[in-house]
Design an enzyme around this catalytic site. Structure first.
Site, PDB file in Angstrom:
ATOM      1  N   ASP A 141       3.813   2.817   5.958  1.00  0.00           N
ATOM      2  CA  ASP A 141       4.448   1.608   6.480  1.00  0.00           C
ATOM      3  C   ASP A 141       5.934   1.913   6.596  1.00  0.00           C
ATOM      4  OD1 ASP A 141       1.983   0.368   6.191  1.00  0.00           O
ATOM      5  OD2 ASP A 141       2.494  -0.550   4.260  1.00  0.00           O
ATOM      6  N   ASP A 166      -9.710  -6.698   5.303  1.00  0.00           N
ATOM      7  CA  ASP A 166      -9.039  -6.879   4.009  1.00  0.00           C
ATOM      8  C   ASP A 166     -10.005  -7.593   3.084  1.00  0.00           C
ATOM      9  OD1 ASP A 166      -6.805  -5.722   4.996  1.00  0.00           O
ATOM     10  OD2 ASP A 166      -5.666  -7.582   5.240  1.00  0.00           O
TER      11      ASP A 166
END
Lengths: 194, 261
Positions: B130, B11
């Site tokens: 997701d 990230d």
């Protein structure tokens, strides 16, 4: 000087990066004179085989490729256009390698595209110097070149196919040496030394 | 034989990795290029960089970072985060990305998948999904639960359901599906293995498992019983619970085909 042929078939940046890491002197070009006078020629390519042939034809590069006498390396679709023909768009190809390009037949367990790291077997000839059978290289493709007398390495994904081909000074890899870690770098280095 | 892939995920915010990463070998653990190179040398099969910058300035920093990563590593590179148009995808392709991962933008406008796939090929498009399910009653099969696709880190439910959305993404030209269960993400208790199995048997394209791994056993389960083609790993690597060579050796010892350097 190495000529990387730019015929609008995908991004050339990763091939350029790989050559830069190897310290090679290269240019990206579609100019026939530059290609003819290069020490070595790289023909990368990602995309549709029919479109690749059309782009080469439009650029007037097919006779140029046929007449090259210096080492040439086709990568992925760059290899496929050097084969006899491809099932993708029923395409007549340049016909340097005695291989046909066929589509993988999907089965419940076989994923298409063949994407990821797979092992090289039966490697021979100079561009695989220092590479053992069983080493892995990176593939992304849905069509494969069949086995033929020009096959110099194989890989199996449901069917055994030509991982690499060689006819006289023409070479081709169905996998992406520029994305295949140290193994790929070694193969490119071997090609540069030819 | 085609190897199962282990894919570290980094990230990135404003050009720096955000998770606490501890490696003695690295001079600057926040440097996203050094960390990527480190993972590549350790035998990562691909790298994923996710841009979590919210600002426009952060986005252009990320593009420059992608260029530097692509220059430095010699394995495939996937990038994601904030890609909402064909132009965004083109900018990252030009920067050297091999694949883009799209999520919310594909839910907002599914045609984006078709557009990117027809321009650059299916191999360039990863659709990240997701999803979460409601708490299960005793005896309920997790794979049969209603998995609601979410956006914004799992906080906003959509009208989409996991299996039908994954199938639609495949039909529209996605080259891979990256599925994260929001019920499992971050728990380190393992993956919803039966759900992965149902997903992989439904699709013809590769499925990447993400979110939930606490150890090598969990990763082995999702690759074997779940039949996932790859596992995205973040926390267990960044926190030093395992390393790529250790993880791959353990997977190899369980009979899983992995690329060992």
């Amino acid at each position: 000087m190495i000529a990387i042929i730019d015929y609008k078939m995908g991004n050339l940046r990763s091939v350029e990066n790989a050559l830069r890491r190897l310290g090679a002197d290269f240019c990206v070009t579609a100019d026939a004179a530059v290609i003819r006078s290069a020490d070595k020629v790289l023909l990368p390519g990602v995309g549709h085989c029919g479109e690749a042939m059309q782009n080469l034809r439009d650029a007037g590069l097919i006779p140029v490729l046929r007449q090259l006498r210096q080492p040439v390396l086709g990568i992925c679709v760059g290899l496929q256009v050097l084969c006899r023909d491809s099932e993708e768009g029923d395409t007549e190809c340049i016909g340097i390698f005695d291989s046909h390009v066929k589509r993988f037949t999907p089965t419940p367990v076989l994923k298409i595209p063949h994407m990821g790291w797979n092992t090289l077997e039966n490697t021979e000839k100079k561009i695989f110097d220092g590479i053992r059978s069983g080493e892995s290289v990176y593939y992304v493709h849905s069509y494969y070149p069949t086995l033929c007398p020009d096959t110099i390495a194989t890989t199996t994904h449901g069917v055994m196919f030509s991982a690499a081909l060689k006819y006289e000074q023409f070479h081709g890899t169905q996998f992406h040496p520029e994305k295949s870690g140290d193994v790929g770098e070694r193969i490119l280095q071997n090609f540069l030394k030819l | 034989m085609l190897s199962k892939r282990i894919i570290p995920c980094l990230d990135v915010k404003d050009g720096r990795t955000v998770k606490g990463v501890h490696f003695e070998q690295l001079r600057d653990v926040g440097d996203a290029v050094d960390l990527g190179r480190h993972y590549a040398l350790q035998g990562a099969d691909e790298l994923v960089y996710l841009d979590i910058s919210a600002s426009q300035e952060g986005r252009s920093t990320f593009t420059r970072l992608v260029e530097r990563v692509a220059d430095a590593i010699h394995i495939p590179l996937t990038v994601g985060g904030g890609i909402s148009s064909l132009d965004d995808a083109a900018r990252l392709l030009d920067a050297g990305a091999d694949k883009v991962s799209i999520n919310s933008a594909a839910l907002a406008r599914p045609e984006l998948i078709d557009e990117i796939a027809s321009r650059y090929g299916s191999q360039f498009v990863v659709v990240a999904i997701d999803a979460r399910h409601e708490p299960l009653a005793d005896g309920d099969e997790e794979a049969e639960a209603h998995w609601t696709v979410c956006t914004h880190g799992g906080t906003r439910p959509t009208s989409h359901e996991l299996f039908s959305w994954a199938h639609e993404a495949e039909q529209r030209g996605a080259g891979e599906i990256l599925f994260t269960s929001m019920n499992h993400d971050g728990t380190r208790n393992g993956y919803p293995v039966s759900t992965y199995r149902r997903l992989t048997s439904l699709l013809h394209i590769p499925v990447i498992a993400s979110g939930g791994a606490g150890n090598a056993d969990n990763v082995a389960e999702v690759l074997q019983q779940g039949q996932a083609d790859a596992a995205l790993v973040a926390g267990i690597l960044h926190d030093g619970i395992t390393t790529i060579p250790e993880l791959k050796t353990e997977l190899h010892n369980r009979g899983i085909c992995v690329r060992i350097l």
